[in-house]
Write a protein that holds these residues in place. Structure first.
Motif, PDB file in Angstrom:
ATOM      1  N   CYS A 162       0.826  -1.205   0.000  1.00  0.00           N
ATOM      2  CA  CYS A 162       0.000   0.000   0.000  1.00  0.00           C
ATOM      3  C   CYS A 162       0.863   1.260   0.000  1.00  0.00           C
ATOM      4  N   ALA A 163       2.149   1.118   0.291  1.00  0.00           N
ATOM      5  CA  ALA A 163       3.070   2.255   0.255  1.00  0.00           C
ATOM      6  C   ALA A 163       3.683   2.450  -1.131  1.00  0.00           C
ATOM      7  N   TRP A 164       3.475   1.521  -2.033  1.00  0.00           N
ATOM      8  CA  TRP A 164       4.044   1.651  -3.372  1.00  0.00           C
ATOM      9  C   TRP A 164       3.387   2.822  -4.094  1.00  0.00           C
ATOM     10  N   PRO A 165       4.179   3.618  -4.794  1.00  0.00           N
ATOM     11  CA  PRO A 165       3.607   4.767  -5.522  1.00  0.00           C
ATOM     12  C   PRO A 165       2.515   4.372  -6.513  1.00  0.00           C
ATOM     13  N   ASP A 166       2.714   3.285  -7.272  1.00  0.00           N
ATOM     14  CA  ASP A 166       1.702   2.900  -8.266  1.00  0.00           C
ATOM     15  C   ASP A 166       0.421   2.406  -7.601  1.00  0.00           C
ATOM     16  N   ALA A 167       0.531   1.744  -6.434  1.00  0.00           N
ATOM     17  CA  ALA A 167      -0.665   1.303  -5.721  1.00  0.00           C
ATOM     18  C   ALA A 167      -1.443   2.510  -5.201  1.00  0.00           C
ATOM     19  N   GLN A 168      -0.756   3.486  -4.645  1.00  0.00           N
ATOM     20  CA  GLN A 168      -1.435   4.676  -4.128  1.00  0.00           C
ATOM     21  C   GLN A 168      -2.080   5.479  -5.260  1.00  0.00           C
ATOM     22  N   GLU A 169      -1.410   5.516  -6.403  1.00  0.00           N
ATOM     23  CA  GLU A 169      -2.008   6.243  -7.536  1.00  0.00           C
ATOM     24  C   GLU A 169      -3.252   5.528  -8.040  1.00  0.00           C
ATOM     25  N   ALA A 170      -3.186   4.180  -8.141  1.00  0.00           N
ATOM     26  CA  ALA A 170      -4.326   3.410  -8.649  1.00  0.00           C
ATOM     27  C   ALA A 170      -5.508   3.431  -7.687  1.00  0.00           C
ATOM     28  N   VAL A 171      -5.237   3.308  -6.394  1.00  0.00           N
ATOM     29  CA  VAL A 171      -6.312   3.167  -5.419  1.00  0.00           C
ATOM     30  C   VAL A 171      -6.816   4.518  -4.912  1.00  0.00           C
ATOM     31  N   LEU A 172      -5.894   5.402  -4.630  1.00  0.00           N
ATOM     32  CA  LEU A 172      -6.260   6.666  -3.995  1.00  0.00           C
ATOM     33  C   LEU A 172      -6.211   7.867  -4.926  1.00  0.00           C
ATOM     34  N   GLY A 173      -5.631   7.669  -6.124  1.00  0.00           N
ATOM     35  CA  GLY A 173      -5.480   8.789  -7.040  1.00  0.00           C
ATOM     36  C   GLY A 173      -4.387   9.759  -6.598  1.00  0.00           C
ATOM     37  N   ARG A 174      -3.510   9.298  -5.719  1.00  0.00           N
ATOM     38  CA  ARG A 174      -2.435  10.141  -5.194  1.00  0.00           C
ATOM     39  C   ARG A 174      -1.237  10.089  -6.117  1.00  0.00           C
ATOM     40  N   THR A 175      -0.668  11.231  -6.415  1.00  0.00           N
ATOM     41  CA  THR A 175       0.579  11.267  -7.180  1.00  0.00           C
ATOM     42  C   THR A 175       1.764  11.470  -6.252  1.00  0.00           C
ATOM     43  N   GLU A 176       1.498  11.988  -5.050  1.00  0.00           N
ATOM     44  CA  GLU A 176       2.546  12.137  -4.042  1.00  0.00           C
ATOM     45  C   GLU A 176       2.431  10.959  -3.083  1.00  0.00           C
ATOM     46  N   THR A 177       3.491  10.151  -2.999  1.00  0.00           N
ATOM     47  CA  THR A 177       3.455   8.930  -2.198  1.00  0.00           C
ATOM     48  C   THR A 177       3.527   9.254  -0.709  1.00  0.00           C
ATOM     49  N   LEU A 178       2.653   8.625   0.046  1.00  0.00           N
ATOM     50  CA  LEU A 178       2.626   8.775   1.494  1.00  0.00           C
ATOM     51  C   LEU A 178       3.232   7.513   2.103  1.00  0.00           C
ATOM     52  N   PRO A 179       4.290   7.635   2.915  1.00  0.00           N
ATOM     53  CA  PRO A 179       4.874   6.430   3.534  1.00  0.00           C
ATOM     54  C   PRO A 179       3.928   5.836   4.567  1.00  0.00           C
TER      55      PRO A 179
END
Length: 145
Positions: free
Chosen positions: A46-63
């Motif tokens: 869930c910390a992976w940038p691509d997972a956060q972008e796909a699931v949350l629409g986030r482009t800035e990764t949150l640790p």
């Protein structure tokens, strides 16, 4: 987790692990609180940038260490995604209204070896006929030489 209780109510003094094992065994997740959703979100992928972008629409990764900053809606999106509900919703959305769909919870197959699911599919797909045949039955039939 992040200030939210994982278990609500009385767990009869049981530890989290014992209460979780009993909840899974009894298929009774009613004692899980909002913290259980947050616990589900703390998987390393869930910390992976691509997972956060796909699931949350986030482009800035949150640790993961900062996942306590996520609001409940974001945590629910992660939970739905991990359970496969997000993908199922997307698939169902592209089907026409006239499409006949059976949504099967395959965890139920663990309880009865799939008998209830087989009966439901037979009723829906073959109107209860048991002479419709299956590939396994057809392959087992003797073939003329």
């Amino acid at each position: 987790i992040h200030g939210a209780r994982v278990l609500e109510g009385d767990a009869n003094g049981a530890s989290w692990r014992v209460a979780w094992r009993a909840a899974k065994r009894d298929r009774d997740l009613s004692a899980l609180g909002r913290g259980a959703l947050r616990l589900c979100a703390l998987h390393p992928f869930c910390a992976w940038p691509d997972a956060q972008e796909a699931v949350l629409g986030r482009t800035e990764t949150l640790p993961l260490e900062r996942f306590g900053e996520l609001d409940d809606d974001a945590v629910e999106k992660i939970f739905d995604w991990r359970l496969g509900w997000t993908a199922l919703d997307a698939h169902l959305a592209v089907l026409g209204d006239e499409t006949d769909v059976i949504v099967a919870d395959f965890s139920a197959c663990q309880m009865d070896g799939g008998a209830a699911l087989a009966a439901r599919v037979s009723e829906r797909a073959f109107a209860g006929r048991d002479d419709a045949g299956t590939r396994a039955r057809d392959d087992a039939a003797p073939r003329p030489e």
